[in-house]
Design a protein around this motif. Structure first.
Motif, mmCIF file in Angstrom:
data_model
loop_
_atom_site.group_PDB
_atom_site.id
_atom_site.type_symbol
_atom_site.label_atom_id
_atom_site.label_comp_id
_atom_site.label_asym_id
_atom_site.label_seq_id
_atom_site.Cartn_x
_atom_site.Cartn_y
_atom_site.Cartn_z
ATOM 1 N N UNK A 75 0.843 -1.210 0.000
ATOM 2 C CA UNK A 75 0.000 0.000 0.000
ATOM 3 C C UNK A 75 0.874 1.254 0.000
ATOM 4 N N UNK A 76 0.259 2.333 -0.457
ATOM 5 C CA UNK A 76 0.911 3.629 -0.279
ATOM 6 C C UNK A 76 0.090 4.400 0.745
ATOM 7 N N UNK A 77 0.752 5.076 1.632
ATOM 8 C CA UNK A 77 0.053 5.802 2.697
ATOM 9 C C UNK A 77 -0.860 6.873 2.093
ATOM 10 N N UNK A 78 -0.559 7.302 0.881
ATOM 11 C CA UNK A 78 -1.412 8.292 0.224
ATOM 12 C C UNK A 78 -2.839 7.771 0.073
ATOM 13 N N UNK A 79 -2.961 6.485 -0.250
ATOM 14 C CA UNK A 79 -4.296 5.900 -0.399
ATOM 15 C C UNK A 79 -5.050 5.931 0.921
ATOM 16 N N UNK A 80 -4.346 5.591 1.982
ATOM 17 C CA UNK A 80 -4.969 5.606 3.304
ATOM 18 C C UNK A 80 -5.405 7.027 3.656
ATOM 19 N N UNK A 81 -4.491 7.930 3.420
ATOM 20 C CA UNK A 81 -4.769 9.331 3.767
ATOM 21 C C UNK A 81 -5.976 9.856 2.999
ATOM 22 N N UNK A 82 -6.082 9.449 1.760
ATOM 23 C CA UNK A 82 -7.208 9.906 0.960
ATOM 24 C C UNK A 82 -8.541 9.465 1.551
ATOM 25 N N UNK A 83 -8.589 8.193 1.946
ATOM 26 C CA UNK A 83 -9.816 7.685 2.562
ATOM 27 C C UNK A 83 -10.150 8.494 3.812
ATOM 28 N N UNK A 84 -9.150 8.733 4.622
ATOM 29 C CA UNK A 84 -9.379 9.490 5.860
ATOM 30 C C UNK A 84 -9.841 10.906 5.547
#
Lengths: 160, 160
Positions: A75-84
């Motif tokens: 995963x890239x943390x960018x994807x997580x951040x986007x969801x948040x």
DNA sequence: CCTTGACCCTCCCATGGTGGGAAGCCCCAT
DNA sequence: ATGGGGCTTCCCACCATGGGAGGGTCAAGG
């Protein structure tokens, strides 16, 4: 671990455990010969993850995404951040909406004597945009629920 | 006036008109010989009242109370004010709850690099109260949804 | 008179998460 | 072997709203 124990250890009700499995948020649990669901420590960790995410108000759909990302080493943390961030935006919108309601209603309540007499600005407002309409306009956000089809009819008010 | 006209004039959908009648928020509408519902100008006024109340987020139950008071010449404004104030309190509680969620999530998002690497404080937090637990404790209101039955199990984390 | 299209009727289903409960099977301890 | 508690599935309820199917009705125009 049985469903009851997994529930107690994770803080997620047994009912919800079955539901999450049904909707595909959790993989199908293994079963004993008698059909009892069996959970591992790893499952409990996932459940705690889910519970914390629910506590933050995330929808099941978004939690599905997050669990997927969580279990993905690539995963890239960018994807997580986007969801948040998307969820924060929705929370902000909701907060704004509720705050507008609150402020309007509080103003009306403040203007109401609250005595034994029937005269009441709250009812007056609900009745037909009572106190200067531009006032209501500034405070009450035009929430996109009513499709604003309100047509003519002179406001004669008073139903009694 | 037919249901469609009443709907257009009040901003309440025909579907909701029938529903409100069914649950007793509105009296049963008169019918034409063919079974069509018939509405009066007075009905439209009531509907506009209801719609405005819904726009302020009031529940159907509370709107029932307000409509009753509205049509009661003997009402005391104190009763009306009480209903409004209760709703303001609920809105406040909800706003507080959402704001706590928002703040926590925003903090986590701020701490997240948002790049191509997998390392992410958001997931770390969801995983097991990651960054100093007392920090989470201060920001996240313990919303009374989970019954807090979370028992032991050492947090070994990481489901991958 | 008949067709057409807009309108109306009732009834069922779905949403999103969650709880409640019934009917029936299973496991363990006494 | 019996009792109690835990597990299973399945259905229902919430709250307010929308969607749609299947069928009747009305008004205007041919």
């Amino acid at each position: 671990m049985n469903i009851g124990q997994a529930s107690a250890a994770s803080g997620v009700s047994a009912k919800m455990l079955r539901y999450y499995e049904e909707i595909g948020l959790l993989p199908k649990a293994a079963r004993t010969g008698a059909g009892y669901r069996v959970y591992s420590t790893k499952d409990v960790n996932t459940l705690r993850f889910i519970r914390r995410a629910r506590d933050l108000g995330l929808s099941i759909e978004r939690i599905k995404l997050l669990v997927g990302l969580w279990q993905d080493r690539e995963r890239s943390s960018a994807d997580v951040k986007r969801v948040a961030t998307e969820h924060v935006a929705e929370l902000d919108a909701k907060i704004l909406e509720l705050t507008a309601m609150r402020d309007t209603l509080q103003e009306l309540a403040d203007a109401c004597h609250g005595d034994h007499r029937p005269d009441c600005p709250i009812l007056h407002d609900l009745e037909g945009g009572g106190r200067s309409p531009e006032h209501r306009g500034t405070v009450t956000k035009d929430v996109p629920r009513g499709k604003g089809a309100a047509a003519g009819l002179p406001a004669e008010c008073h139903a009694d």
